[in-house]
Scaffold this active site. Structure first.
Site, PDB file in Angstrom:
ATOM      1  N   HIS A  66      11.826 -16.932  14.358  1.00 48.35           N
ATOM      2  CA  HIS A  66      11.584 -15.637  13.671  1.00 48.35           C
ATOM      3  C   HIS A  66      12.936 -15.078  13.255  1.00 48.35           C
ATOM      4  CE1 HIS A  66       9.242 -11.628  13.491  1.00 48.35           C
ATOM      5  NE2 HIS A  66      10.436 -11.434  12.943  1.00 48.35           N
ATOM      6  N   HIS A  86      15.298 -13.060  10.042  1.00 51.02           N
ATOM      7  CA  HIS A  86      15.444 -12.369   8.748  1.00 51.02           C
ATOM      8  C   HIS A  86      16.791 -12.749   8.150  1.00 51.02           C
ATOM      9  CE1 HIS A  86      11.979  -9.659   9.389  1.00 51.02           C
ATOM     10  NE2 HIS A  86      12.306  -9.798  10.662  1.00 51.02           N
ATOM     11  N   ASN A  94       9.746 -10.664   4.293  1.00 50.09           N
ATOM     12  CA  ASN A  94       9.719  -9.238   3.917  1.00 50.09           C
ATOM     13  C   ASN A  94      10.924  -8.847   3.054  1.00 50.09           C
ATOM     14  OD1 ASN A  94      11.371  -9.496   6.237  1.00 50.09           O
ATOM     15  ND2 ASN A  94      11.000  -7.380   6.867  1.00 50.09           N
ATOM     16  N   LYS A 117       2.986 -14.736   7.449  1.00 48.64           N
ATOM     17  CA  LYS A 117       3.331 -13.607   8.314  1.00 48.64           C
ATOM     18  C   LYS A 117       2.543 -12.372   7.895  1.00 48.64           C
ATOM     19  CE  LYS A 117       5.638 -10.909  11.138  1.00 48.64           C
ATOM     20  NZ  LYS A 117       7.055 -10.571  11.092  1.00 48.64           N
ATOM     21  N   HIS A 158       2.905  -9.334  13.151  1.00 54.28           N
ATOM     22  CA  HIS A 158       3.634  -8.200  13.724  1.00 54.28           C
ATOM     23  C   HIS A 158       2.573  -7.290  14.326  1.00 54.28           C
ATOM     24  CE1 HIS A 158       7.057  -5.162  13.688  1.00 54.28           C
ATOM     25  NE2 HIS A 158       6.018  -4.514  14.188  1.00 54.28           N
ATOM     26  N   HIS A 191       7.546 -11.427  18.390  1.00 54.09           N
ATOM     27  CA  HIS A 191       8.443 -10.529  19.141  1.00 54.09           C
ATOM     28  C   HIS A 191       7.697  -9.642  20.143  1.00 54.09           C
ATOM     29  CE1 HIS A 191       7.089  -7.911  15.952  1.00 54.09           C
ATOM     30  NE2 HIS A 191       7.933  -8.398  15.053  1.00 54.09           N
ATOM     31  N   ASP A 238      14.262 -12.591  15.822  1.00 50.88           N
ATOM     32  CA  ASP A 238      14.042 -11.392  15.012  1.00 50.88           C
ATOM     33  C   ASP A 238      15.378 -10.757  14.641  1.00 50.88           C
ATOM     34  OD1 ASP A 238      12.630  -9.577  13.509  1.00 50.88           O
ATOM     35  OD2 ASP A 238      11.984  -8.347  15.205  1.00 50.88           O
TER      36      ASP A 238
HETATM   37  O1  DOR Z   1      13.299  -4.241  13.939  1.00 52.48           O
HETATM   38  C1  DOR Z   1      12.768  -4.871  13.052  1.00 52.48           C
HETATM   39  N1  DOR Z   1      13.412  -5.197  11.912  1.00 52.48           N
HETATM   40  N2  DOR Z   1      11.491  -5.226  13.200  1.00 52.48           N
HETATM   41  C2  DOR Z   1      10.794  -5.793  12.208  1.00 52.48           C
HETATM   42  O2  DOR Z   1       9.638  -6.073  12.404  1.00 52.48           O
HETATM   43  C3  DOR Z   1      11.400  -6.017  10.878  1.00 52.48           C
HETATM   44  C4  DOR Z   1      12.842  -6.111  10.982  1.00 52.48           C
HETATM   45  C5  DOR Z   1      13.538  -6.004   9.641  1.00 52.48           C
HETATM   46  O3  DOR Z   1      13.096  -6.657   8.693  1.00 52.48           O
HETATM   47  O4  DOR Z   1      14.530  -5.292   9.543  1.00 52.48           O
HETATM   48 ZN    ZN Z   2      10.972  -9.607  12.227  1.00 59.55          ZN
END
Ligand code: DOR
Ligand code: ZN
Length: 338
Positions: free
Chosen positions: A14, A16, A42, A96, A135, A169, A241
């Site tokens: 997971h 980003h 995202n 997702k 999520h 998470h 995450d």
């Molecule tokens: O803390 C987070 N940041 N939780 C999430 O689910 C998304 C992530 C983000 O994309 O910044």
């Molecule tokens: Zn995330």
């Protein structure tokens, strides 16, 4: 000689990576040491087409500068036809699902978690063997959001027994307990949720770099997460995450949610598992379980760490972006061997 520890094919299930300059800054911090990672969709706009998946993967590989690294791509959940999913299946590892508005860039997420509304897409995913990552938070009181989501996990897991569902998470004992009830429920656990509680975020001076969604919970919740992570429960795997936001968006009124852990994850996990005398289980938590759960065959990579102090940089930056890691300027007891 200092003590060493070796991990094979570490995976971050997971992650980003964002896009553009931020992507170019953060991607190598994962691709240098991990064999692969599940990439969150995202972006703005979210990744919802085959073309967007393929093009984003190309940009990621370019940012990884030749490292042997597999970006396992995801689509942002919306109602998709079976025909579309059949066509895109080879380009993604999972889909997702974000409830609408629940976190960063999720405004176009799902507005009703009712099983009947979701049925056509979930049925197609189940038939095609595409896992669903969720999520899992309601929009209730912030400390209760994940626990309140458990009946939704239960209804989807029982309505689609052949659909692999990953509770992303997880932060609560309530979610840990679900793993032993529904055979098709799995979970990822972050580094930060194994280390901190709400006290670390807001119990003293407010720590914006530890603010994330779901928010860190109580000590008994953290203990339940530690128990399954350190024991390498077969249904959990590591998903950082790691969620980079520009420094000014974290150190601001209206702080963005996300903890940036990519450059410290392997070192701190090694420190944590060693402290609890569970180093023998780290390989399963950080790779083997994910390989089995997702049925993947990641690039071969052997990473060695040594028990030598590592001073975490204050920040990571390029010409346009600057991002602050968890434990900035602090010392970790393990370092990567180059
Ligand atoms: O803390 C987070 N940041 N939780 C999430 O689910 C998304 C992530 C983000 O994309 O910044
Ligand atoms: Zn995330």
């Amino acid at each position: 000689m200092s003590k060493t520890f070796t991990i094979k094919n570490p995976l971050d299930m997971h992650l980003h990576l964002r896009d553009n300059d931020m992507l170019n800054l953060v991607a190598p911090l994962t691709s240098k040491t991990f064999s692969g990672a599940i990439i969150m969709p995202n972006l703005v706009p979210p990744v919802t087409t085959k073309e967007a998946v393929v093009a984003y993967k190309q940009r990621i590989l370019q940012a990884c500068k030749g490292d042997s690294f597999e970006p396992y791509m995801t689509l942002f959940f919306q109602n998709y036809t079976k025909e579309f999913l059949t066509d895109v299946k080879e380009d993604i590892l999972a889909i997702k699902l974000y409830p609408a508005g629940i976190t960063t860039n999720s405004e176009t997420g799902v507005s009703s978690m009712d099983v009947e509304t979701l049925r056509p897409t979930l049925e197609a995913m189940s038939e095609l063997g595409i896992p669903l990552c969720i999520h899992g938070e309601t929009n209730g009181f912030v400390m209760d959001r994940e626990a309140e989501f458990m009946p939704i996990y239960a209804s989807i897991a029982s309505a689609f027994p052949n659909l692999k569902i990953i509770m992303e998470h997880i932060t609560t004992k309530a979610a840990v307990d679900m793993l032993d009830i529904y055979p098709n429920l799995y979970a990822t656990i972050t580094l930060h949720h194994l280390l901190i509680t709400l006290d670390d975020v807001a119990g003293g001076m407010l720590k914006p770099h530890l603010f994330c969604k779901p928010i860190a919970k109580r000590d008994e919740d953290r203990a339940a997460l530690l128990n399954v992570a350190l024991g390498a429960h077969p249904k959990v795997c590591f998903g950082s995450d790691s969620a980079p936001h520009p420094k000014h968006k974290k150190e601001s009124c209206g702080c963005a949610a996300g903890v940036f852990t990519a450059p410290i994850a392997l070192q701190v996990l090694t420190e944590l598992f060693e402290k609890h005398n569970c180093l023998d289980n780290l390989q399963k938590f950080i790779s083997d379980n994910a390989v089995r759960i997702y049925g993947i065959n990641p690039p071969q990579k052997t990473i060695t760490l040594e028990k030598v102090d590592f001073k975490v940089p204050q920040n990571y930056q390029n010409e346009t972006e600057i991002v602050v890691p968890m434990y900035a300027d602090e010392v970790i007891k393990w370092s990567l061997v180059n």
